[in-house]
Scaffold this motif. Sequence first.
Motif, short mmCIF file in Angstrom:
data_model
loop_
_atom_site.label_atom_id
_atom_site.label_comp_id
_atom_site.label_asym_id
_atom_site.label_seq_id
_atom_site.Cartn_x
_atom_site.Cartn_y
_atom_site.Cartn_z
N GLN A 33 3.14 13.30 7.53
CA GLN A 33 4.10 12.48 6.78
C GLN A 33 3.52 12.27 5.38
O GLN A 33 2.67 11.41 5.17
CB GLN A 33 4.33 11.15 7.49
N PRO A 34 3.98 13.04 4.40
CA PRO A 34 3.32 13.00 3.08
C PRO A 34 3.30 11.63 2.43
O PRO A 34 2.32 11.27 1.77
CB PRO A 34 4.15 14.01 2.27
N HIS A 35 4.39 10.86 2.56
CA HIS A 35 4.48 9.60 1.82
C HIS A 35 4.79 8.45 2.77
O HIS A 35 5.76 8.49 3.53
CB HIS A 35 5.57 9.67 0.76
N THR A 36 3.96 7.41 2.72
CA THR A 36 4.24 6.17 3.44
C THR A 36 3.96 5.00 2.51
O THR A 36 3.02 5.04 1.70
CB THR A 36 3.39 6.03 4.71
N MET A 37 4.77 3.97 2.63
CA MET A 37 4.59 2.75 1.85
C MET A 37 4.84 1.55 2.76
O MET A 37 5.74 1.57 3.62
CB MET A 37 5.54 2.71 0.66
N ASN A 38 4.05 0.51 2.58
CA ASN A 38 4.20 -0.73 3.33
C ASN A 38 3.99 -1.91 2.39
O ASN A 38 3.22 -1.83 1.43
CB ASN A 38 3.17 -0.82 4.45
N ALA A 39 4.68 -2.98 2.68
CA ALA A 39 4.53 -4.20 1.87
C ALA A 39 4.75 -5.41 2.75
O ALA A 39 5.61 -5.41 3.64
CB ALA A 39 5.49 -4.20 0.69
N ASN A 61 0.83 -1.20 0.00
CA ASN A 61 0.00 0.00 0.00
C ASN A 61 0.86 1.25 0.00
O ASN A 61 2.02 1.23 0.43
CB ASN A 61 -0.98 0.01 1.18
N TYR A 62 0.28 2.31 -0.50
CA TYR A 62 0.92 3.63 -0.54
C TYR A 62 -0.11 4.66 -0.10
O TYR A 62 -1.29 4.59 -0.49
CB TYR A 62 1.43 3.96 -1.93
N THR A 63 0.33 5.62 0.71
CA THR A 63 -0.54 6.70 1.15
C THR A 63 0.16 8.03 0.94
O THR A 63 1.31 8.21 1.34
CB THR A 63 -0.90 6.56 2.64
N TYR A 64 -0.54 8.95 0.28
CA TYR A 64 -0.12 10.35 0.26
C TYR A 64 -1.11 11.11 1.13
O TYR A 64 -2.34 10.99 0.95
CB TYR A 64 -0.13 10.93 -1.15
N SER A 65 -0.62 11.89 2.07
CA SER A 65 -1.53 12.64 2.93
C SER A 65 -0.90 13.96 3.33
O SER A 65 0.33 14.13 3.30
CB SER A 65 -1.88 11.83 4.19
N LYS A 66 -1.76 14.87 3.75
CA LYS A 66 -1.33 16.19 4.22
C LYS A 66 -2.18 16.55 5.42
O LYS A 66 -3.42 16.63 5.32
CB LYS A 66 -1.50 17.24 3.12
N ALA A 67 -1.54 16.75 6.58
CA ALA A 67 -2.25 17.10 7.82
C ALA A 67 -1.82 18.49 8.25
O ALA A 67 -0.65 18.72 8.59
CB ALA A 67 -1.94 16.08 8.91
N MET A 68 -2.75 19.43 8.24
CA MET A 68 -2.46 20.83 8.57
C MET A 68 -3.34 21.27 9.73
O MET A 68 -4.49 20.86 9.86
CB MET A 68 -2.71 21.73 7.36
N GLY A 69 -2.78 22.15 10.59
CA GLY A 69 -3.55 22.65 11.71
C GLY A 69 -2.81 23.74 12.44
O GLY A 69 -1.71 24.15 12.04
N TYR A 70 -3.39 24.19 13.56
CA TYR A 70 -2.81 25.27 14.34
C TYR A 70 -2.13 24.78 15.61
O TYR A 70 -1.36 25.51 16.22
CB TYR A 70 -3.88 26.29 14.69
N SER A 71 -2.43 23.58 16.05
CA SER A 71 -1.82 23.05 17.27
C SER A 71 -1.76 21.54 17.16
O SER A 71 -2.73 20.90 16.77
CB SER A 71 -2.61 23.47 18.51
N SER A 72 -0.59 20.98 17.52
CA SER A 72 -0.39 19.55 17.39
C SER A 72 -0.71 18.78 18.66
O SER A 72 -0.68 17.55 18.65
CB SER A 72 1.07 19.27 16.99
N SER A 73 -0.99 19.47 19.76
CA SER A 73 -1.38 18.79 20.99
C SER A 73 -2.14 19.76 21.87
O SER A 73 -2.16 20.97 21.61
CB SER A 73 -0.15 18.25 21.74
N ALA A 74 -2.75 19.23 22.92
CA ALA A 74 -3.52 20.08 23.82
C ALA A 74 -2.64 21.08 24.55
O ALA A 74 -3.11 22.12 25.00
CB ALA A 74 -4.28 19.21 24.82
N SER A 75 -1.33 20.77 24.66
CA SER A 75 -0.43 21.68 25.37
C SER A 75 0.23 22.68 24.44
O SER A 75 1.04 23.50 24.89
CB SER A 75 0.65 20.88 26.10
N ALA A 76 -0.10 22.63 23.14
CA ALA A 76 0.50 23.56 22.18
C ALA A 76 -0.30 24.85 22.13
O ALA A 76 -1.52 24.85 22.18
CB ALA A 76 0.56 22.92 20.79
N THR A 77 0.42 25.97 22.04
CA THR A 77 -0.23 27.27 21.93
C THR A 77 -0.58 27.55 20.48
O THR A 77 0.24 27.37 19.58
CB THR A 77 0.70 28.39 22.45
#
Length: 844
Positions: A701-707, A674-690
């Motif tokens: 992680q834009p590109h992942t591949m598994n076999a 399998n191959y995945t292209y993804s894009k995760a965007m936001g303003y805070s990466s955790s509850a403790s982030a400002t």
Amino acid sequence: MKYIIVLLTICLCGFALDTGMVNGLVLDAHDEPIAGAAVLVAGTDIGVMTDANGEYLLYNLDPGVITLTARMMGKSSQTIQGVEVIADMTTRVDFVLHEEVHGSTVITVSDQRNLIEYDEIETLHLITANDLESLPVESVRDFTVFQTGSVVAGGNLHIRGGRSGEILYLVDGIPMNDPSDNMYSFDLPMSSISEIRVISGGFSAEYGGAQSGIVSITTRDGCDGYFLAADLAGGAYTEYAGGGESLAGYRMWENQSFRGDALTGEFTVGLPVGLPGTSGLLLSTSRKISGYDRYDSRQNWDNSYRDVTNFVSKLTWKPAAGSRFQLGFYYSDGERGWRDWQWSRIPENFVDDGDTLYYARPQEEALPTRDMIMRGINFSAMQTLSSSCYSEIQFSRYTTEEDRMLRDSLGERFGETWTTEEWCEYEAPDYYLDRDTFHRAGHHPWIRHHSNTVMNQMKFGLTWLPGIHHQIRAGYDGQFLQTSGWDVYAQPGQATWFSEWSGNPRIHGIYLQDRIQHLGGLTCLAGLRMDGLNTGVDGEKAIWRLNPRIGVSHPITVRDMLRVSYGHYFQSPALSLIYWESPSPEAGAFQGNTGLEPEITTGYEIGLKHILAENLLVDCVFFYKTMDGLIATFNHEGTGDYFQFGNSSDNGTATGFEISLDRYFERYWSGTANYTYSKAMGYSSSASATETQLCPLNWDQPHTMNAICSFSVQQGDNILGLNCLEGLSANLRWSYGSGIPYNNQEHGVYSSDTNSERYPWTMKTDIRIEKKFWTGFGTISLYTDVYNLFNRRNIERIYDVMWYEADLNGDGTPDCDPSGPYGNPAAWSPQRHFLFGIRYEFLE
């Protein structure tokens, strides 16, 4: 509340989960439908008659492999073996009955599911018990990280761009996430598992409390006759996604994915118990010890140990067709060491660094140990009410208790009887540092942590089949929780932070859905779910939200299936973020927020499956989702006196494309890629982030591949006439990931472009080689797991960004040393290591 009472009255008998259906047609030799033919499940008294259109439907079947027989007076019978029943799905099986002179026909399917399940709405990855046995894996999460859309960052698992706490884990229908932080830490003996379903998109209205993914685990039962499995292994192994975060989002301990000097043992037995009808008992236990003495690319240190005991028992009783009762008990008790590289020299009692001679603090007095106990008990009952209606009721109680503590000189828990005032007045002793600035005396600042959560859950539901093309479900699930805990953090020369929390929240879910299904045609799953959260705090109103969900699948041709889904998903915040409170919050401290609202995700996806060949399937999925109300950290009322958790006004987005290729077993080979292209965007990466600016999230992680490639010689087979290869198998697992982001630094100041730099790409290869021997008393297997086969060094964590980007050797380029000035070996992935094991299995 009147409409809630009405729905509860309608749904008073159950919650149908973890059962599947089989439907299809019975035709004659001229492809004409046969009305009144009998379709039976071999070995049971379950059966139905075909309707006027030759259609039949078998429902409420336990997941697993069954044998079906179709019969009709004046016709030959037909038996199909190896039909796989999948939970919450419908398997299509058609029969052709010839004239009686042709005799009986038996078709063997070799335990293989249909290449395409035409009623599949969600993105589903199914893992069977055979997969569990054949691959070099140690836990449920090891499988999950190899599915499309999965990313591991900082030791935590993320699915389709969501935070790590957005994944719901179910064991026999019981939510096993710890509500205090929404994380999953339960461990199961692998031999007790029947199947694992990983759903990453398109959840039906039955599921609540999940935004990014659902991992549903079904354990075995003893109704299949006597079976026995025992497994013993030693060496070293790698566990994926083994990290965690503190209640405020701080990293409490370094990722401990590598386990040296491991010794693991499992024992599972299933047997009938002699109750009227069909009954069986499952008993399964495991013990895992590791990390007491390490030697790897991460060097020697003995405080990364783990000692975990797990136990599962399940009694299943089927007094008659259409009735089932289950009583299950689940238990996990583990102790783990605390790993912080700057404290790795603390066990060396007498220290002489050339300048100072002093007595170092013993390890158990300087570094906390972590104890976690989880207990679950579950009762469920299913009853067929009529030929077209059945119900299920489930009650469960799940408790988690975690302690982190230092020991005093007498071996007792440090400060066990202290009051809140005494803790707040405590002054931590000064550190003693050697010439390399490693800690040699004093104690770690995280002194104490205690959390206890009790979750009582009830589920009721009703399934009604008004016709062969409709399956209507309605139900209620409620969680009634009690949570409490406290934390102590003390740095030398600073005020001690003492925080505590307690609460009694209530979480409710009511749903109604209809699966409209036409054989060979369109399937539509439409549902509504009403979710509610009541924090139990005076002055705070209960929050209710209506979440619509709809999905459509349609076979374009006999080799292609298109599906589309849309849904709103609701998840309650981690309870510690709501109730966490400091008696006297100071600058830099965190406070909970009883007014926190649930996070909301809206998801869209479209998928296409195509059969390339008889045993080759390709699946393509496009997904997009928005994440609203994500919890972040804000200055309290704008004063800056302390930080408080709150819901962000801005949203995050995750979008991507997944493609997977599956080759089902044939002529010794099977595989998946399998191959995945993804894009995760936001303003805070955790509850403790400002909240600052829109940027890639920490796990983007834009590109992942598994076999996975599997070679297996079955019993009775030989290659080139060599019988000695019978029972030999090799299973190779490979993964690749592009770099995840990090903040770069210039002259000690973080860049204004958050997460503007990337880690290097990573690659990992593992393999299991196994030889199976058949005896008159079962099978014996010898296996070897090799982790990081090609001995690649991947960067897992950058401990000091300035050090990483510095040019200390003067060659004009950054040194790219992630271990920092202290040379922390946990920055690198483990070197090549091995696990050797022996397994015995008996099945009557």
